[in-house]
Design a protein around this motif. Structure first.
Motif, PDB file in Angstrom:
ATOM      1  N   TRP A  90       6.616  12.862 -13.542  1.00 52.08           N
ATOM      2  CA  TRP A  90       6.427  12.964 -12.098  1.00 52.08           C
ATOM      3  C   TRP A  90       4.957  12.871 -11.735  1.00 52.08           C
ATOM      4  O   TRP A  90       4.091  13.258 -12.504  1.00 52.08           O
ATOM      5  N   SER A  91       4.681  12.348 -10.538  1.00 52.96           N
ATOM      6  CA  SER A  91       3.305  12.205 -10.080  1.00 52.96           C
ATOM      7  C   SER A  91       3.231  12.559  -8.600  1.00 52.96           C
ATOM      8  O   SER A  91       4.253  12.720  -7.936  1.00 52.96           O
ATOM      9  N   SER A  92       2.013  12.673  -8.060  1.00 58.53           N
ATOM     10  CA  SER A  92       1.841  13.168  -6.700  1.00 58.53           C
ATOM     11  C   SER A  92       1.906  12.122  -5.593  1.00 58.53           C
ATOM     12  O   SER A  92       2.275  12.469  -4.458  1.00 58.53           O
ATOM     13  N   PRO A  93       1.548  10.840  -5.801  1.00 56.70           N
ATOM     14  CA  PRO A  93       1.592   9.882  -4.686  1.00 56.70           C
ATOM     15  C   PRO A  93       2.966   9.818  -4.032  1.00 56.70           C
ATOM     16  O   PRO A  93       3.996   9.824  -4.718  1.00 56.70           O
ATOM     17  N   ARG A  94       2.964   9.740  -2.701  1.00 55.21           N
ATOM     18  CA  ARG A  94       4.217   9.613  -1.965  1.00 55.21           C
ATOM     19  C   ARG A  94       3.948   8.896  -0.658  1.00 55.21           C
ATOM     20  O   ARG A  94       2.817   8.830  -0.188  1.00 55.21           O
ATOM     21  N   GLY A  95       4.982   8.334  -0.070  1.00 52.25           N
ATOM     22  CA  GLY A  95       4.856   7.681   1.231  1.00 52.25           C
ATOM     23  C   GLY A  95       5.193   6.212   1.191  1.00 52.25           C
ATOM     24  O   GLY A  95       5.187   5.567   0.144  1.00 52.25           O
ATOM     25  N   VAL A  96       5.485   5.678   2.360  1.00 47.72           N
ATOM     26  CA  VAL A  96       5.843   4.271   2.516  1.00 47.72           C
ATOM     27  C   VAL A  96       4.588   3.405   2.471  1.00 47.72           C
ATOM     28  O   VAL A  96       3.548   3.759   3.037  1.00 47.72           O
ATOM     29  N   LEU A  97       4.691   2.271   1.812  1.00 49.03           N
ATOM     30  CA  LEU A  97       3.596   1.313   1.736  1.00 49.03           C
ATOM     31  C   LEU A  97       4.162  -0.090   1.908  1.00 49.03           C
ATOM     32  O   LEU A  97       5.124  -0.464   1.230  1.00 49.03           O
ATOM     33  N   LEU A  98       3.581  -0.855   2.830  1.00 47.45           N
ATOM     34  CA  LEU A  98       4.017  -2.235   3.076  1.00 47.45           C
ATOM     35  C   LEU A  98       2.972  -3.202   2.556  1.00 47.45           C
ATOM     36  O   LEU A  98       1.765  -2.952   2.654  1.00 47.45           O
ATOM     37  N   TYR A  99       3.455  -4.315   2.018  1.00 52.22           N
ATOM     38  CA  TYR A  99       2.578  -5.369   1.520  1.00 52.22           C
ATOM     39  C   TYR A  99       2.814  -6.669   2.289  1.00 52.22           C
ATOM     40  O   TYR A  99       3.955  -7.014   2.606  1.00 52.22           O
ATOM     41  N   THR A 100       1.743  -7.372   2.560  1.00 51.14           N
ATOM     42  CA  THR A 100       1.810  -8.770   2.982  1.00 51.14           C
ATOM     43  C   THR A 100       0.887  -9.553   2.071  1.00 51.14           C
ATOM     44  O   THR A 100       0.128  -8.979   1.283  1.00 51.14           O
ATOM     45  N   SER A 101       0.934 -10.874   2.173  1.00 53.00           N
ATOM     46  CA  SER A 101       0.206 -11.710   1.214  1.00 53.00           C
ATOM     47  C   SER A 101      -1.295 -11.727   1.430  1.00 53.00           C
ATOM     48  O   SER A 101      -2.057 -11.956   0.493  1.00 53.00           O
ATOM     49  N   ALA A 102      -1.776 -11.484   2.655  1.00 52.95           N
ATOM     50  CA  ALA A 102      -3.208 -11.587   2.938  1.00 52.95           C
ATOM     51  C   ALA A 102      -3.524 -10.924   4.272  1.00 52.95           C
ATOM     52  O   ALA A 102      -2.648 -10.763   5.123  1.00 52.95           O
ATOM     53  N   PRO A 103      -4.799 -10.541   4.490  1.00 48.28           N
ATOM     54  CA  PRO A 103      -5.201  -9.965   5.771  1.00 48.28           C
ATOM     55  C   PRO A 103      -5.124 -10.994   6.894  1.00 48.28           C
ATOM     56  O   PRO A 103      -4.784 -12.156   6.682  1.00 48.28           O
ATOM     57  N   GLY A 104      -5.484 -10.546   8.071  1.00 46.84           N
ATOM     58  CA  GLY A 104      -5.457 -11.389   9.272  1.00 46.84           C
ATOM     59  C   GLY A 104      -4.766 -10.645  10.379  1.00 46.84           C
ATOM     60  O   GLY A 104      -3.536 -10.557  10.390  1.00 46.84           O
ATOM     61  N   VAL A 125       8.299   9.551   9.138  1.00 46.80           N
ATOM     62  CA  VAL A 125       8.254   9.166   7.726  1.00 46.80           C
ATOM     63  C   VAL A 125       6.810   9.242   7.221  1.00 46.80           C
ATOM     64  O   VAL A 125       5.879   8.800   7.893  1.00 46.80           O
ATOM     65  N   THR A 126       6.627   9.791   6.023  1.00 48.93           N
ATOM     66  CA  THR A 126       5.310   9.868   5.410  1.00 48.93           C
ATOM     67  C   THR A 126       4.828   8.474   5.030  1.00 48.93           C
ATOM     68  O   THR A 126       5.583   7.681   4.457  1.00 48.93           O
ATOM     69  N   GLU A 151       7.776  -0.900   0.290  1.00 46.54           N
ATOM     70  CA  GLU A 151       7.977   0.157  -0.706  1.00 46.54           C
ATOM     71  C   GLU A 151       8.302   1.418   0.096  1.00 46.54           C
ATOM     72  O   GLU A 151       7.428   2.012   0.722  1.00 46.54           O
ATOM     73  N   TYR A 152       9.581   1.822   0.068  1.00 43.34           N
ATOM     74  CA  TYR A 152      10.023   2.893   0.956  1.00 43.34           C
ATOM     75  C   TYR A 152       9.661   4.301   0.477  1.00 43.34           C
ATOM     76  O   TYR A 152      10.048   5.284   1.117  1.00 43.34           O
ATOM     77  N   GLY A 153       8.918   4.402  -0.589  1.00 48.66           N
ATOM     78  CA  GLY A 153       8.539   5.710  -1.113  1.00 48.66           C
ATOM     79  C   GLY A 153       8.373   5.621  -2.616  1.00 48.66           C
ATOM     80  O   GLY A 153       8.670   4.590  -3.227  1.00 48.66           O
ATOM     81  N   PHE A 154       7.904   6.706  -3.210  1.00 48.17           N
ATOM     82  CA  PHE A 154       7.652   6.734  -4.651  1.00 48.17           C
ATOM     83  C   PHE A 154       8.794   7.446  -5.374  1.00 48.17           C
ATOM     84  O   PHE A 154       9.013   8.645  -5.144  1.00 48.17           O
ATOM     85  N   HIS A 155       9.476   6.725  -6.264  1.00 45.74           N
ATOM     86  CA  HIS A 155      10.526   7.385  -7.038  1.00 45.74           C
ATOM     87  C   HIS A 155       9.949   8.097  -8.263  1.00 45.74           C
ATOM     88  O   HIS A 155      10.694   8.538  -9.144  1.00 45.74           O
ATOM     89  N   ALA A 159       9.817  15.247  -4.926  1.00 46.04           N
ATOM     90  CA  ALA A 159      10.361  15.535  -3.600  1.00 46.04           C
ATOM     91  C   ALA A 159      10.805  14.262  -2.901  1.00 46.04           C
ATOM     92  O   ALA A 159      11.863  14.232  -2.245  1.00 46.04           O
ATOM     93  N   GLU A 160      10.021  13.194  -3.026  1.00 48.36           N
ATOM     94  CA  GLU A 160      10.379  11.959  -2.343  1.00 48.36           C
ATOM     95  C   GLU A 160      11.610  11.308  -2.966  1.00 48.36           C
ATOM     96  O   GLU A 160      12.395  10.669  -2.271  1.00 48.36           O
ATOM     97  N   THR A 161      11.779  11.489  -4.264  1.00 50.50           N
ATOM     98  CA  THR A 161      12.981  10.965  -4.917  1.00 50.50           C
ATOM     99  C   THR A 161      14.237  11.575  -4.316  1.00 50.50           C
ATOM    100  O   THR A 161      15.238  10.879  -4.082  1.00 50.50           O
ATOM    101  N   GLU A 162      14.194  12.875  -4.041  1.00 48.22           N
ATOM    102  CA  GLU A 162      15.352  13.522  -3.427  1.00 48.22           C
ATOM    103  C   GLU A 162      15.625  12.946  -2.043  1.00 48.22           C
ATOM    104  O   GLU A 162      16.781  12.776  -1.646  1.00 48.22           O
ATOM    105  N   LEU A 163      14.569  12.629  -1.303  1.00 51.80           N
ATOM    106  CA  LEU A 163      14.752  11.986  -0.006  1.00 51.80           C
ATOM    107  C   LEU A 163      15.377  10.604  -0.172  1.00 51.80           C
ATOM    108  O   LEU A 163      16.306  10.239   0.556  1.00 51.80           O
ATOM    109  N   LEU A 164      14.861   9.828  -1.110  1.00 50.36           N
ATOM    110  CA  LEU A 164      15.349   8.463  -1.303  1.00 50.36           C
ATOM    111  C   LEU A 164      16.820   8.440  -1.715  1.00 50.36           C
ATOM    112  O   LEU A 164      17.516   7.449  -1.474  1.00 50.36           O
TER     113      LEU A 164
END
Length: 242
Positions: A90-104, A125-126, A151-155, A159-164
């Motif tokens: 288990w590790s501490s990072p949690r929360g939603v993260l979105l990726y796109t291919s490049a800034p702009g 949502v965190t 990425e809807y959260g960290f498995h 705690a976030e795994t239980e949410l997922l």
């Protein structure tokens, strides 16, 4: 007539994918498939058409996933995942993260990502960091439509795994994401007014008994049962104790 928008949903990974929580109670491939079914229902409820990059039992290549969207002429591509951090345990990072291919700032892909993030924040949502990062993932770079990987959260966070794993939380994520998609398309979001699904009369008694005994969790009485869900039910009734 108003344009009907088309969203291509990509349930990340697939059969034989080993991504799990450290305790093995969560499977990313199960989550991504279930989330895409929830997203499909929510989006179609807003009049938005949906296609999927795969069926439940196949695992197309990343390029093939992008090609499904391209051939269909999708207006938006969403790849659904959950995240991981650390080498093991288990590790501490949690929360939603979105990726796109490049800034702009004005790039449609980033407008879509920001709209979805806004609605996820409003839903409570965190969010991990500022919620948006950029990577040259194949499904993002080879897709013609604005493409976002969620990425809807960290498995790997206990705690976030239980949410997922929680059906109610998955519904919250699907509803917030759908609101973000509507915002991106300029579609007025219609609040859901449909009644809570109930079991059919012929199954009501059996359903109540199964829920009372803890064999079923009381949600989605008419939902699709995967082989993984069936295995859990069989275990709960002791059918695997041989």
């Amino acid at each position: 007539m108003a344009k009907q928008y088309l969203v291509c949903l990509d349930p990340g990974h697939g059969p034989e994918t080993a991504n799990t929580s450290p305790d093995g109670t969560y499977l990313e491939r199960e989550f991504t498939w279930d989330m895409c079914q929830r997203l499909r229902t929510a989006l179609e409820g807003q009049g938005i058409a949906v296609i999927l990059t795969r069926t439940e039992d196949v695992k197309p290549s990343l390029t093939q996933r992008a090609n499904v969207s391209n051939k269909a002429g999708a207006d938006l591509f969403l790849s659904v995942h959950s995240n991981a951090a650390g080498n093991s345990g288990w590790s501490s990072p949690r929360g939603v993260l979105l990726y796109t291919s490049a800034p702009g700032v004005d790039a449609p892909r980033n407008i879509a990502a920001r709209d979805i993030l806004e609605q996820l924040r409003l839903a409570g949502v965190t969010i991990w960091g500022n919620g948006l990062a950029h990577e040259s993932f194949t499904v993002l770079t080879k897709t013609v439509a604005p493409a976002v990987l969620i990425e809807y959260g960290f498995h790997t966070n206990r705690a976030e795994t239980e949410l997922l794993k929680d059906p109610a939380y998955r519904e919250l994520l699907a509803r917030a994401t759908t609101k973000g998609v509507c915002q991106f398309f300029g579609v007025v979001y219609k609040e859901e007014t449909s009644p809570i699904p109930q079991p059919a009369p012929w199954a009501a008694q059996a359903w109540e008994r199964a829920v009372a005994l803890g064999i079923l969790d009381g949600t989605a009485p008419q939902g699709v049962v995967t082989r993984e869900m069936l295995a859990v039910v069989l275990e709960r009734i002791g059918a695997l104790d041989v």
